[in-house]
Scaffold this motif. Structure first.
Motif, short mmCIF file in Angstrom:
data_model
loop_
_atom_site.label_atom_id
_atom_site.label_comp_id
_atom_site.label_asym_id
_atom_site.label_seq_id
_atom_site.Cartn_x
_atom_site.Cartn_y
_atom_site.Cartn_z
N PHE A 1 0.89 -1.17 0.04
CA PHE A 1 -0.10 -0.02 -0.02
C PHE A 1 0.74 1.28 0.17
CE2 PHE A 1 -2.28 3.42 2.38
CZ PHE A 1 -3.31 3.60 1.63
N VAL A 2 1.90 1.42 0.63
CA VAL A 2 2.74 2.48 0.87
C VAL A 2 3.50 2.60 -0.46
CG1 VAL A 2 4.85 3.20 1.98
CG2 VAL A 2 3.06 2.27 3.36
N ASP A 3 3.95 1.62 -0.89
CA ASP A 3 4.60 1.79 -2.42
C ASP A 3 3.75 2.16 -3.72
OD1 ASP A 3 6.99 0.86 -1.33
OD2 ASP A 3 6.78 -1.15 -1.92
N ALA A 4 2.39 1.62 -3.33
CA ALA A 4 1.52 2.15 -4.43
C ALA A 4 1.15 3.52 -4.02
CB ALA A 4 0.23 1.02 -4.47
N THR A 5 1.04 3.96 -3.24
CA THR A 5 0.53 5.36 -2.62
C THR A 5 1.88 6.38 -2.96
OG1 THR A 5 -0.54 4.68 -0.77
CG2 THR A 5 0.21 7.01 -0.86
N ARG A 6 2.88 6.07 -2.85
CA ARG A 6 4.24 6.61 -3.30
C ARG A 6 4.27 6.83 -4.70
NH1 ARG A 6 9.01 5.50 -5.46
NH2 ARG A 6 10.70 7.12 -4.93
N ARG A 7 4.01 5.69 -5.55
CA ARG A 7 4.19 5.92 -6.90
C ARG A 7 2.90 6.82 -7.51
NH1 ARG A 7 5.23 0.08 -6.44
NH2 ARG A 7 2.97 -0.20 -6.80
N GLN A 8 1.85 6.84 -6.97
CA GLN A 8 0.87 7.62 -7.20
C GLN A 8 0.99 9.08 -6.92
OE1 GLN A 8 -3.00 7.10 -5.03
NE2 GLN A 8 -4.14 8.14 -6.72
N ASP A 9 1.53 9.32 -5.76
CA ASP A 9 1.93 10.66 -5.31
C ASP A 9 3.14 11.45 -6.28
OD1 ASP A 9 -0.07 10.68 -3.46
OD2 ASP A 9 1.29 10.15 -1.83
N VAL A 10 4.10 10.51 -6.33
CA VAL A 10 5.25 11.02 -7.37
C VAL A 10 4.86 11.07 -8.71
CG1 VAL A 10 7.40 10.24 -8.58
CG2 VAL A 10 6.79 9.71 -6.17
N ALA A 11 3.80 10.48 -9.30
CA ALA A 11 3.11 10.67 -10.76
C ALA A 11 2.23 12.17 -10.58
CB ALA A 11 2.20 9.66 -11.09
#
Length: 463
Positions: free
Chosen positions: A76-86
């Motif tokens: 979940f943390v990794d997916a959230t980070r990818r979304q926020d970076v995008a």
């Protein structure tokens, strides 16, 4: 359970402590490695192997088993980070585009269109008050020069917008190449990860590299991933699959032959992207902002510029020479390559009474000059239209800058959250290292104790 079983149990403890120290050393070695995920030895107590009627209950277990070496991650943390970076990449790129557009206008400034329009209308006012042939001739020459300056400024700004548009289009093409290269690397690493897993070796470092490419792909296109068997991932952009296991689809740009004038004219022609034959719309990422810049932002500003050029020509022409003779022309010779802003020009080139018609027929009342000088005061004048456009562009630029700053803060927090889960803490690893070192020393002492006991049993009993 014999004493020799105790040796086996102790050897397992030594091996487990040694492996734990090796993994801790790997973590410390990569504390500053970008994209590295902290690893942890998974241990489990070994089950007692005695069974049946003669099994004893007063014996310990069979020691410890090393189950494997896991990456410390949170999906979940990794997916959230990818979304926020995008989202941060999208907002940052959009802000850059708006800032560049705002800078090309040069507002406010002595060479800006607002200043040029003011000078032009003032020159018409000076002409309306000119007395004597020399003064009139000089005033007419000033009107022509300042009117042409307005046309030149419009053409310059329009040319800058076109240059920026082609620059963004080139960036989209370059990003498509990078997306394809990144997708190919993800597919290759998926294959390597499966091979490592099947052979029973660790694929942790391969997965770290793969996740770095996935993060870059998310930053560019807003891609999202789905975890599959044996540690592989599938990558999606929109609803289209870019990477499926070991297969990477082709990502390409559509509308390569579309021109700036076609997009600006709203003919339906736009620049887009596709995976294989499927048209996709990135949900976020740098690519989304570039596509919006090419298909919406820059053409929209250029349309405002064309509107001002057309308004200038129409209003001045309607008041010049009673509307019978045009002063300006804003009709492009080739509409497919030029618009009104880049085509505006002064048709009147001479200052004689026959060439410059600034009065009513048969008089020297300078009626045309007076009427044109009053245009800035009327509703819908070019000056008011342009001021409204400049205000709207400045507002959009400021809003984009605010969104970029906010998105960057969110992305930083997501990075920190990921680091708190998967990053290496030197203090924590040093604590673990001491604990594993003590465990190793304790297991070695048990080994020595059993060895001494066996020595007494074998060599000294009965002596």
């Amino acid at each position: 359970m014999s004493t020799f079983s105790g040796l086996n149990t102790t050897s397992k403890a030594l091996a487990a402590a040694q492996r734990a120290m090796e993994v801790t050393g790997q973590n410390i070695a990569n504390a500053n490695t970008t994209g590295y995920t902290r690893q942890r030895v998974e241990l489990t107590s070994a089950a007692i192997t005695e069974t049946g009627r003669n099994a004893r209950r007063d014996v310990p277990g069979s020691g410890v088993d090393v189950v494997g070496i896991d990456r410390v991650t949170d999906a979940f943390v990794d997916a959230t980070r990818r979304q926020d970076v995008a989202l941060s990449a999208e907002a940052g790129t959009a802000s850059t585009i708006w800032t560049t557009v705002e800078g090309s206008l040069g507002e406010p400034g002595s060479g800006s269109l607002t200043s040029r329009l003011t000078d032009m209308y003032n020159s018409w006012g000076d002409l309306s008050n000119a007395q004597g042939s020399d003064a009139v001739t000089a005033a007419r020459a000033t009107v022509i020069a300042r009117s042409q300056a307005v046309a030149d400024t419009l053409s310059t700004v329009d040319g800058q917008l076109q240059g920026q548009w082609f620059g963004l289009k080139d960036q989209i093409g370059a990003l498509a190449v990078e997306v394809n290269e990144t997708a190919a690397r993800i597919a290759e690493l998926n294959t390597s990860i499966v091979s490592a897993k099947v052979q029973g070796s660790s694929a942790n470092e391969l997965m770290d590299k793969r996740d770095q490419f996935v993060s870059r792909l998310a930053e560019l296109t807003g891609a999202h991933v789905v975890q599959r068997d044996l540690g592989t991932v599938d990558v999606y952009i929109g609803n289209a699959t870019l990477v499926s296991g070991a297969i990477a689809e082709t990502f390409s740009v559509t509308g390569a032959g579309v021109t700036f004038q076609q997009v600006k004219g709203g003919t339906g022609e736009q620049v887009g992207v596709q995976i294989g034959k499927t048209t996709v719309a990135p949900a976020s990422g740098k690519l989304k902002a570039l596509l919006e810049g090419v298909n919406s932002t820059l053409p929209g500003v250029a349309r405002r510029l064309d509107e001002v050029a057309t308004t200038i020509a129409d209003q001045v022409n309607a008041n010049y020479a009673g509307g019978t003779t045009p002063f300006f022309s804003a009709t492009p010779a080739d509409p497919s390559s030029r618009g009104p802003a880049s085509s505006l020009k002064v048709l009147v080139t001479g200052t004689s009474d026959a060439e410059f018609q600034d009065s009513s027929a048969g008089s020297v009342d300078r009626a045309s000059a007076k009427a044109i000088a009053r245009l800035p005061e009327t509703d819908g004048s070019p000056s008011k239209v342009w001021r409204g456009s400049v205000t709207a562009i400045a507002t959009a630029s400021q809003a984009a800058e605010n969104r970029a700053a906010m998105a960057a803060d969110v992305a930083l927090k997501s990075d920190a959250a990921r680091e708190s889960v998967s990053g290496v803490s030197i203090d924590e690893e040093m604590t673990n290292l001491v604990a594993f070192q003590h465990a190793y020393a304790a297991a070695a002492r048990v080994f020595t104790a059993i060895d001494e006991a066996l020595d007494i049993l074998i060599n000294r009993t009965g002596a």
